[in-house]
Design an enzyme around this catalytic site. Structure first.
Site, PDB file in Angstrom:
ATOM      1  N   SER A 187       0.852  -1.192   0.000  1.00  0.00           N
ATOM      2  CA  SER A 187       0.000   0.000   0.000  1.00  0.00           C
ATOM      3  C   SER A 187       0.881   1.233   0.000  1.00  0.00           C
ATOM      4  O   SER A 187       2.031   1.195   0.474  1.00  0.00           O
ATOM      5  CB  SER A 187      -0.890   0.004   1.249  1.00  0.00           C
TER       6      SER A 187
ATOM      7  N   TYR B 207      -1.838   0.593  10.624  1.00  0.00           N
ATOM      8  CA  TYR B 207      -1.781   0.098   9.252  1.00  0.00           C
ATOM      9  C   TYR B 207      -0.482   0.534   8.582  1.00  0.00           C
ATOM     10  O   TYR B 207       0.155  -0.247   7.867  1.00  0.00           O
ATOM     11  CB  TYR B 207      -2.996   0.603   8.480  1.00  0.00           C
TER      12      TYR B 207
END
Length: 262
Positions: free
Chosen positions: A138, A151
Protein backbone atom coordinates in the site's frame (compact mmCIF):
# COMPACT_ATOMS: atom_id res chain seq x y z
CA UNK A 1 4.22 -22.92 -24.09
CA UNK A 2 4.07 -23.83 -20.42
CA UNK A 3 0.76 -23.17 -18.70
CA UNK A 4 1.84 -21.28 -15.62
CA UNK A 5 0.12 -21.77 -12.27
CA UNK A 6 -0.40 -19.03 -9.70
CA UNK A 7 -1.59 -19.04 -6.10
CA UNK A 8 -3.63 -15.93 -5.30
CA UNK A 9 -4.48 -15.14 -1.68
CA UNK A 10 -7.27 -12.89 -0.46
CA UNK A 11 -9.27 -14.23 -3.39
CA UNK A 12 -12.79 -14.06 -1.96
CA UNK A 13 -13.22 -10.34 -2.70
CA UNK A 14 -11.60 -7.14 -3.89
CA UNK A 15 -8.14 -7.15 -5.47
CA UNK A 16 -7.62 -10.86 -4.86
CA UNK A 17 -10.83 -11.84 -6.60
CA UNK A 18 -10.10 -9.49 -9.49
CA UNK A 19 -6.60 -10.96 -9.82
CA UNK A 20 -8.00 -14.47 -10.11
CA UNK A 21 -10.29 -13.30 -12.91
CA UNK A 22 -7.50 -11.40 -14.68
CA UNK A 23 -5.01 -14.27 -14.60
CA UNK A 24 -7.60 -16.77 -15.77
CA UNK A 25 -8.38 -14.45 -18.69
CA UNK A 26 -4.64 -14.43 -19.49
CA UNK A 27 -4.55 -18.22 -19.59
CA UNK A 28 -3.03 -18.97 -16.19
CA UNK A 29 -4.03 -21.87 -13.99
CA UNK A 30 -5.03 -20.28 -10.69
CA UNK A 31 -5.47 -21.53 -7.14
CA UNK A 32 -7.71 -19.07 -5.28
CA UNK A 33 -7.11 -18.96 -1.51
CA UNK A 34 -9.14 -17.20 1.18
CA UNK A 35 -11.06 -17.95 4.38
CA UNK A 36 -14.61 -17.82 2.96
CA UNK A 37 -15.24 -21.15 1.27
CA UNK A 38 -18.63 -20.30 -0.24
CA UNK A 39 -17.39 -17.19 -2.03
CA UNK A 40 -14.32 -19.06 -3.25
CA UNK A 41 -16.41 -21.88 -4.62
CA UNK A 42 -18.63 -19.47 -6.53
CA UNK A 43 -15.55 -17.79 -8.00
CA UNK A 44 -14.06 -21.15 -8.96
CA UNK A 45 -17.24 -22.25 -10.71
CA UNK A 46 -17.38 -18.99 -12.65
CA UNK A 47 -13.72 -18.75 -13.67
CA UNK A 48 -12.40 -22.31 -13.71
CA UNK A 49 -9.90 -21.60 -10.96
CA UNK A 50 -9.25 -24.05 -8.16
CA UNK A 51 -10.29 -22.98 -4.66
CA UNK A 52 -8.89 -23.79 -1.22
CA UNK A 53 -10.16 -22.25 2.00
CA UNK A 54 -7.43 -21.31 4.49
CA UNK A 55 -6.84 -18.97 7.42
CA UNK A 56 -3.38 -17.57 6.71
CA UNK A 57 -2.87 -16.63 10.36
CA UNK A 58 -2.99 -20.34 11.29
CA UNK A 59 0.44 -21.91 10.79
CA UNK A 60 -0.85 -25.48 10.64
CA UNK A 61 -3.50 -24.50 8.09
CA UNK A 62 -0.87 -22.83 5.89
CA UNK A 63 1.35 -25.92 6.07
CA UNK A 64 -1.59 -28.05 4.94
CA UNK A 65 -2.40 -25.57 2.17
CA UNK A 66 1.11 -25.70 0.77
CA UNK A 67 1.13 -29.49 0.89
CA UNK A 68 -2.18 -29.72 -0.96
CA UNK A 69 -1.18 -27.22 -3.64
CA UNK A 70 2.27 -28.75 -4.12
CA UNK A 71 0.81 -32.23 -4.55
CA UNK A 72 -1.44 -31.00 -7.36
CA UNK A 73 1.25 -29.51 -9.58
CA UNK A 74 3.98 -26.88 -9.98
CA UNK A 75 3.67 -23.35 -8.61
CA UNK A 76 5.07 -20.62 -10.84
CA UNK A 77 3.78 -17.59 -8.94
CA UNK A 78 2.67 -16.58 -5.47
CA UNK A 79 0.46 -13.48 -5.45
CA UNK A 80 0.01 -12.35 -1.86
CA UNK A 81 -2.97 -10.01 -1.72
CA UNK A 82 -4.48 -10.99 1.64
CA UNK A 83 -4.21 -8.35 4.35
CA UNK A 84 -6.26 -5.53 5.75
CA UNK A 85 -6.70 -2.62 8.12
CA UNK A 86 -8.66 -2.16 11.31
CA UNK A 87 -9.47 1.19 12.84
CA UNK A 88 -8.35 4.77 12.40
CA UNK A 89 -7.23 5.39 15.97
CA UNK A 90 -4.43 7.72 16.93
CA UNK A 91 -1.30 5.95 18.16
CA UNK A 92 -2.06 6.82 21.78
CA UNK A 93 -5.56 5.36 21.48
CA UNK A 94 -4.69 2.31 19.40
CA UNK A 95 -6.38 -0.96 20.26
CA UNK A 96 -3.70 -3.59 20.76
CA UNK A 97 -5.97 -6.33 19.42
CA UNK A 98 -6.44 -4.41 16.16
CA UNK A 99 -2.73 -3.72 15.81
CA UNK A 100 -1.90 -7.37 16.52
CA UNK A 101 -4.41 -8.51 13.90
CA UNK A 102 -2.96 -6.15 11.30
CA UNK A 103 0.56 -7.42 11.97
CA UNK A 104 -0.61 -11.03 11.83
CA UNK A 105 -2.46 -10.75 8.50
CA UNK A 106 -0.10 -8.38 6.72
CA UNK A 107 3.33 -9.48 7.93
CA UNK A 108 3.42 -12.85 9.66
CA UNK A 109 1.06 -14.46 7.16
CA UNK A 110 3.28 -13.17 4.36
CA UNK A 111 6.39 -14.67 5.97
CA UNK A 112 4.64 -18.03 6.37
CA UNK A 113 3.66 -18.06 2.72
CA UNK A 114 7.12 -17.12 1.51
CA UNK A 115 8.81 -19.76 3.65
CA UNK A 116 6.35 -22.43 2.57
CA UNK A 117 6.12 -21.69 -1.14
CA UNK A 118 9.75 -20.92 -1.96
CA UNK A 119 10.69 -24.61 -2.36
CA UNK A 120 7.81 -25.03 -4.83
CA UNK A 121 8.73 -21.85 -6.70
CA UNK A 122 12.35 -22.98 -6.95
CA UNK A 123 11.29 -26.31 -8.44
CA UNK A 124 9.15 -24.56 -11.05
CA UNK A 125 11.91 -22.08 -11.87
CA UNK A 126 14.43 -24.89 -12.32
CA UNK A 127 12.17 -26.52 -14.92
CA UNK A 128 10.50 -23.56 -16.63
CA UNK A 129 13.09 -20.78 -16.38
CA UNK A 130 11.75 -18.47 -13.70
CA UNK A 131 9.14 -18.05 -10.98
CA UNK A 132 7.44 -15.04 -9.45
CA UNK A 133 6.30 -13.54 -6.20
CA UNK A 134 4.00 -10.52 -6.11
CA UNK A 135 3.03 -8.68 -2.94
CA UNK A 136 0.26 -6.10 -2.71
CA UNK A 137 1.28 -3.60 -0.04
CA UNK A 138 0.00 0.00 0.00
CA UNK A 139 1.04 3.61 -0.29
CA UNK A 140 0.38 3.51 3.46
CA UNK A 141 3.74 1.71 3.62
CA UNK A 142 5.42 4.80 2.16
CA UNK A 143 3.75 7.75 3.89
CA UNK A 144 2.31 8.00 7.39
CA UNK A 145 -0.94 9.81 8.12
CA UNK A 146 -2.93 10.61 11.28
CA UNK A 147 -5.07 7.68 12.30
CA UNK A 148 -3.07 5.28 10.16
CA UNK A 149 -0.30 4.35 12.56
CA UNK A 150 -1.20 0.68 12.95
CA UNK A 151 -1.78 0.10 9.25
CA UNK A 152 1.22 2.26 8.29
CA UNK A 153 3.42 0.17 10.55
CA UNK A 154 2.09 -3.19 9.35
CA UNK A 155 2.32 -2.36 5.65
CA UNK A 156 5.76 -0.77 6.07
CA UNK A 157 6.91 -3.98 7.75
CA UNK A 158 5.51 -6.06 4.90
CA UNK A 159 7.20 -3.79 2.37
CA UNK A 160 10.55 -4.19 4.14
CA UNK A 161 10.06 -7.96 4.17
CA UNK A 162 9.62 -7.82 0.39
CA UNK A 163 12.72 -5.67 -0.13
CA UNK A 164 14.83 -7.98 2.03
CA UNK A 165 13.50 -11.03 0.18
CA UNK A 166 14.47 -9.57 -3.20
CA UNK A 167 18.05 -9.18 -2.00
CA UNK A 168 18.13 -12.61 -0.36
CA UNK A 169 17.04 -14.21 -3.64
CA UNK A 170 19.72 -12.41 -5.66
CA UNK A 171 21.21 -14.89 -8.12
CA UNK A 172 18.07 -17.01 -8.36
CA UNK A 173 15.56 -16.74 -11.23
CA UNK A 174 12.72 -15.70 -8.91
CA UNK A 175 11.22 -12.26 -9.34
CA UNK A 176 9.99 -10.24 -6.39
CA UNK A 177 7.41 -7.59 -7.30
CA UNK A 178 5.72 -5.12 -4.97
CA UNK A 179 2.51 -3.35 -5.99
CA UNK A 180 1.58 -0.43 -3.73
CA UNK A 181 -1.88 0.98 -4.51
CA UNK A 182 -3.26 4.24 -3.21
CA UNK A 183 -7.02 4.79 -3.04
CA UNK A 184 -8.86 1.71 -4.32
CA UNK A 185 -12.64 1.57 -4.06
CA UNK A 186 -13.48 -2.02 -3.20
CA UNK A 187 -16.55 -3.47 -1.56
CA UNK A 188 -14.97 -4.40 1.77
CA UNK A 189 -11.61 -2.83 2.62
CA UNK A 190 -12.76 0.51 4.05
CA UNK A 191 -16.04 -0.96 5.29
CA UNK A 192 -14.12 -3.50 7.37
CA UNK A 193 -11.64 -0.90 8.54
CA UNK A 194 -14.46 1.29 9.83
CA UNK A 195 -16.26 -1.52 11.64
CA UNK A 196 -19.05 -1.96 9.08
CA UNK A 197 -20.16 1.70 9.01
CA UNK A 198 -21.40 1.96 5.40
CA UNK A 199 -22.01 5.71 5.49
CA UNK A 200 -18.53 6.43 6.83
CA UNK A 201 -16.97 4.08 4.29
CA UNK A 202 -18.72 5.72 1.34
CA UNK A 203 -17.77 9.16 2.61
CA UNK A 204 -14.10 8.25 2.11
CA UNK A 205 -14.69 8.05 -1.66
CA UNK A 206 -17.34 10.76 -1.97
CA UNK A 207 -16.70 13.14 -4.86
CA UNK A 208 -13.48 11.45 -5.96
CA UNK A 209 -13.33 11.25 -9.75
CA UNK A 210 -12.54 7.61 -10.62
CA UNK A 211 -10.70 6.07 -7.68
CA UNK A 212 -8.81 2.93 -8.59
CA UNK A 213 -10.77 -0.29 -8.84
CA UNK A 214 -9.75 -3.82 -7.91
CA UNK A 215 -9.60 -4.61 -11.63
CA UNK A 216 -7.09 -1.78 -12.16
CA UNK A 217 -4.72 -3.31 -9.62
CA UNK A 218 -5.29 -6.81 -10.98
CA UNK A 219 -4.40 -5.57 -14.47
CA UNK A 220 -1.06 -4.27 -13.19
CA UNK A 221 -0.37 -7.56 -11.39
CA UNK A 222 -1.15 -9.48 -14.57
CA UNK A 223 1.12 -7.19 -16.57
CA UNK A 224 4.00 -7.66 -14.12
CA UNK A 225 3.65 -11.45 -14.24
CA UNK A 226 3.56 -11.52 -18.03
CA UNK A 227 6.63 -9.39 -18.72
CA UNK A 228 9.68 -11.31 -19.99
CA UNK A 229 11.22 -13.43 -17.25
CA UNK A 230 14.38 -11.31 -16.98
CA UNK A 231 12.38 -8.13 -16.21
CA UNK A 232 11.57 -7.37 -12.56
CA UNK A 233 9.23 -4.54 -11.65
CA UNK A 234 10.59 -3.94 -8.18
CA UNK A 235 7.96 -1.46 -6.97
CA UNK A 236 4.85 -0.22 -8.73
CA UNK A 237 3.17 2.65 -6.93
CA UNK A 238 -0.24 3.36 -8.42
CA UNK A 239 -2.89 5.93 -7.52
CA UNK A 240 -5.93 7.47 -9.15
CA UNK A 241 -5.13 10.70 -10.95
CA UNK A 242 -7.26 12.50 -8.34
CA UNK A 243 -4.82 11.43 -5.61
CA UNK A 244 -1.53 13.19 -6.29
CA UNK A 245 -0.07 12.15 -2.93
CA UNK A 246 -1.24 10.25 0.11
CA UNK A 247 -2.57 13.47 1.66
CA UNK A 248 -3.58 15.32 -1.55
CA UNK A 249 -6.94 14.17 -2.87
CA UNK A 250 -9.13 16.12 -5.29
CA UNK A 251 -12.88 15.84 -4.85
CA UNK A 252 -15.11 16.83 -7.72
CA UNK A 253 -14.70 16.43 -11.47
CA UNK A 254 -11.18 16.68 -12.82
CA UNK A 255 -10.89 19.57 -15.25
CA UNK A 256 -8.24 21.36 -17.23
CA UNK A 257 -7.24 24.65 -15.68
CA UNK A 258 -8.14 27.49 -18.05
CA UNK A 259 -5.32 29.33 -19.76
CA UNK A 260 -4.56 32.82 -18.49
CA UNK A 261 -5.52 35.57 -20.84
CA UNK A 262 -3.06 38.37 -21.62
Amino acid sequence: MVTRRAVVTGASSGIGEATVRDLRDRGWDVVAVARRAERLQALAEETGASAISCDLTDGDAVTALIGEIGAAGPVHALVQVAGGARGTDRVEDGRIDDWQWMYDVNVLATQRLVAGFLPLLRRAAAVDGHADTVFVTSTAAQTAYPGGGGYNAAKAAESMLVKALRQELNGEPIRVVEVAPGMVHTEEFTLNRLGGDKAAAEAVYAGVDDPLTAADVADVIGYALNTPGHVNLDLITMRPVAQSAQHLLARGALRVRPEHED
